[in-house]
Design a protein around this motif. Structure first.
Motif, PDB file in Angstrom:
ATOM      1  N   TYR A  22       0.890  -1.236   0.019  1.00 18.56           N
ATOM      2  CA  TYR A  22      -0.129  -0.110   0.037  1.00 18.56           C
ATOM      3  C   TYR A  22       0.961   1.365   0.076  1.00 18.56           C
ATOM      4  O   TYR A  22       0.615   2.175  -1.029  1.00 18.56           O
ATOM      5  N   GLU A  23       1.892   1.337   0.883  1.00 19.96           N
ATOM      6  CA  GLU A  23       2.699   2.510   1.135  1.00 19.96           C
ATOM      7  C   GLU A  23       3.632   2.736  -0.264  1.00 19.96           C
ATOM      8  O   GLU A  23       3.699   3.801  -0.775  1.00 19.96           O
ATOM      9  N   ASP A  24       3.994   1.537  -0.914  1.00 25.36           N
ATOM     10  CA  ASP A  24       4.731   1.705  -1.943  1.00 25.36           C
ATOM     11  C   ASP A  24       4.084   2.115  -3.469  1.00 25.36           C
ATOM     12  O   ASP A  24       4.576   2.775  -4.107  1.00 25.36           O
ATOM     13  N   TYR A  25       2.867   1.767  -3.386  1.00 23.34           N
ATOM     14  CA  TYR A  25       2.001   1.943  -4.677  1.00 23.34           C
ATOM     15  C   TYR A  25       0.995   3.063  -4.578  1.00 23.34           C
ATOM     16  O   TYR A  25       0.309   3.501  -5.646  1.00 23.34           O
ATOM     17  N   LYS A  26       0.518   3.212  -3.625  1.00 25.09           N
ATOM     18  CA  LYS A  26      -0.996   4.271  -3.377  1.00 25.09           C
ATOM     19  C   LYS A  26      -0.761   5.378  -4.359  1.00 25.09           C
ATOM     20  O   LYS A  26      -1.661   5.885  -4.827  1.00 25.09           O
ATOM     21  N   ASN A  27       0.413   5.979  -4.165  1.00 26.57           N
ATOM     22  CA  ASN A  27       0.367   7.358  -4.934  1.00 26.57           C
ATOM     23  C   ASN A  27       0.459   7.039  -6.451  1.00 26.57           C
ATOM     24  O   ASN A  27      -0.217   7.626  -7.215  1.00 26.57           O
ATOM     25  N   GLN A  28       1.210   6.098  -6.879  1.00 24.31           N
ATOM     26  CA  GLN A  28       1.289   5.928  -8.191  1.00 24.31           C
ATOM     27  C   GLN A  28      -0.442   5.264  -8.808  1.00 24.31           C
ATOM     28  O   GLN A  28      -0.448   5.817  -9.973  1.00 24.31           O
ATOM     29  N   HIS A  30      -3.047   6.359  -7.571  1.00 19.08           N
ATOM     30  CA  HIS A  30      -3.968   7.446  -7.756  1.00 19.08           C
ATOM     31  C   HIS A  30      -3.725   7.929  -9.121  1.00 19.08           C
ATOM     32  O   HIS A  30      -4.658   8.575  -9.648  1.00 19.08           O
ATOM     33  N   LEU A  31      -2.513   8.298  -9.154  1.00 14.30           N
ATOM     34  CA  LEU A  31      -1.895   8.812 -10.275  1.00 14.30           C
ATOM     35  C   LEU A  31      -2.405   8.309 -11.798  1.00 14.30           C
ATOM     36  O   LEU A  31      -2.958   8.925 -12.471  1.00 14.30           O
ATOM     37  N   TYR A  32      -2.344   6.872 -11.967  1.00 13.99           N
ATOM     38  CA  TYR A  32      -2.844   6.232 -12.907  1.00 13.99           C
ATOM     39  C   TYR A  32      -4.240   6.116 -13.011  1.00 13.99           C
ATOM     40  O   TYR A  32      -4.579   6.203 -14.214  1.00 13.99           O
ATOM     41  N   TRP A  34      -5.975   8.665 -12.222  1.00 13.49           N
ATOM     42  CA  TRP A  34      -6.467   9.904 -12.750  1.00 13.49           C
ATOM     43  C   TRP A  34      -6.259   9.913 -14.344  1.00 13.49           C
ATOM     44  O   TRP A  34      -6.957  10.870 -14.939  1.00 13.49           O
ATOM     45  N   GLU A  44     -10.690   7.539  -6.056  1.00 15.91           N
ATOM     46  CA  GLU A  44     -10.626   6.945  -4.863  1.00 15.91           C
ATOM     47  C   GLU A  44     -11.508   5.590  -4.833  1.00 15.91           C
ATOM     48  O   GLU A  44     -10.701   4.551  -4.351  1.00 15.91           O
ATOM     49  N   HIS A  48      -9.555   2.139  -4.050  1.00 16.76           N
ATOM     50  CA  HIS A  48     -10.042   1.369  -3.052  1.00 16.76           C
ATOM     51  C   HIS A  48     -10.145  -0.223  -3.606  1.00 16.76           C
ATOM     52  O   HIS A  48      -9.767  -1.066  -2.979  1.00 16.76           O
ATOM     53  N   VAL A  74      -1.283  -2.660 -11.937  1.00 11.92           N
ATOM     54  CA  VAL A  74      -1.821  -1.561 -13.148  1.00 11.92           C
ATOM     55  C   VAL A  74      -2.926  -2.028 -13.802  1.00 11.92           C
ATOM     56  O   VAL A  74      -3.930  -1.197 -14.034  1.00 11.92           O
TER      57      VAL A  74
END
Lengths: 188, 232
Positions: A22-28, A30-32, A34, A44, A48, A74
């Motif tokens: 979760y910590e490693d991939y959450k930001n990417q 979200h970006l993907y 978008w 979200e 989720h 991905v």
């Protein structure tokens, strides 16, 4: 959000692994998301759903190499995003626009086009498909899921799933034809 | 190359294209430390999702259980009624290998074909086609997979779909905004879902020679039935 995911896992080891994922991939992720969706709520929802899917498939996913895991993740995020788009605009089977056929001098899949050119053509044609068609083709051909499983994922009946897959193939085939590729047997 | 070979080849190319797209998407994503700086995730999101998911998770787990229990109860009731009726009219019982249980749902009419696995193996493989088609209609495509789907189209682009399969599968027909009835012709029962609005097609389902056939289109009932009865 993280504690919710952890609560659904059983062992401490699984929880540690999931926390790291979760910590490693959450930001990417979200970006993907978008890149497909245009509002925060849908993004979200997609992210989720994607992490829930990872937990559901944890036996398989936790055993993957990092590069393979990222690829799977991905694909999951992409499918969840497409599902949201599909739910927004319900495309009924059969109501697809059929394009006109290309000229009879068009190259076939066996000649003229190199494998790479053909793949690029298919990519281009797929971009023009509806979210529902993109999703069903991804689930069937890339993820090699059986029709009953696809029906469950997309919330369709088995008959609707078969018809959606059928109309997706027809739509893709005809978009490719309009770009100048046809089956040898269809050449007039 | 025939259509089936073309489809297999196209599937392989589609898979390559999708894999290539995923690789490109991954390559286009910025590294995690850069993505973090964008502050994409709302702090409230974590807390909100925990509350919503904890409630909906329990409800979602119960929903499939309740749906299954309801289906089983309805199927049992209808099965008992059919078997009782069959016993009472023994001379009317046909020696077929398929018995049909009709289940009613809130939204769907579901036909569960029950046939003997052993007897299903002996069903002769065949192609079905209607001898009668309304004026202007012609076959435009035939797609063979777990079941066969044949598409007919007229000059105005109106579609008529024939689908048939010998497998023991469930078939679900949307009965929201439809009127359901049965029609008997030459000892074959045709299950009709007649659309209440023009937006939906009329659908006929019937069982013949070990197959389940489904015909749907925006035709009036009489014409659709004529096509179905002529399908051999």
């Amino acid at each position: 959000m993280l504690s919710f995911y952890l609560a659904t896992l059983e062992s401490d080891e699984d929880k540690e692994t999931m926390t790291k994922i979760y910590e490693d991939y959450k930001n990417q992720c979200h970006l993907y998301a978008w890149t497909f969706l245009d509002n925060e709520g849908d993004v979200e929802d997609a992210v989720h759903s994607a992490f829930l899917e990872v937990i559901k498939r944890k036996d398989k996913m936790f055993a993957l190499k990092p590069s393979d895991f990222k690829r799977y993740l991905v694909v999951i995020v992409r499918n969840k995003a497409l599902d949201i788009l599909r739910a927004r605009k319900r495309v009924r089977p059969y109501e697809d626009e059929f394009l006109t056929f290309a000229a009879d001098t068009a190259p076939t899949m066996d000649e003229t086009l190199s494998g790479k050119e053909l793949v690029e053509l298919v990519l281009q044609a797929m971009e023009e498909l509806s979210p529902e068609h993109k999703l069903v083709i991804t689930l069937k051909i890339l993820e090699e899921k059986k029709n009953p499983e696809i029906a469950k994922i997309m919330g369709l009946s088995k008959k609707q799933t078969e018809n959606t897959l059928y109309s997706a193939r027809i739509s893709l085939r005809k978009k490719m034809l309009s770009m100048g590729v046809q089956n040898e047997s269809e050449r007039v | 190359m025939n259509q089936k070979e073309f489809d297999h080849k196209l599937d392989a190319v589609i898979k390559q294209a999708l894999l290539l797209q995923i690789e490109r998407d991954i390559a286009a994503l910025p590294p995690d430390d850069e993505a973090r700086k964008m502050n994409l995730i709302r702090p409230e999101f974590d807390a909100k999702m925990r509350r919503i998911c904890a409630r909906s998770d329990r409800r979602d787990r119960m929903k499939p259980v309740l749906q299954t229990a309801r289906r089983v109860a309805i199927a049992a009731m209808v099965a008992i009624a059919i078997l009782f009726g069959t016993l009472m009219t023994n001379t009317a019982v046909r020696a077929t290998i398929v018995e049909v249980i009709v289940e009613w749902y809130e939204q769907f009419t579901r036909f569960v074909g029950i046939s003997s696995e052993e007897e299903a193996k002996h069903i002769e493989a065949r192609s079905w086609s209607p001898a009668y088609l309304p004026e202007g209609y012609m076959e435009v495509s035939r797609f063979e997979s777990d079941s066969t789907i044949v598409e007919y189209e007229d000059h105005d682009g109106n579609l008529l779909l024939l689908r048939y399969t010998v497998e023991i599968n469930d078939l679900t027909v949307d009965n929201e905004e439809t009127i359901y009835s049965t029609i008997e012709v030459d000892e074959i029962t045709y299950y009709l879902s007649e659309a209440a609005s023009e937006a939906k097609p009329n659908v006929l389902v019937w069982f013949e020679a070990g197959y389940r056939l489904n015909l749907s289109g925006h035709l009036d009932v009489d014409t659709l039935l004529s096509v179905a009865v002529s399908t051999k």
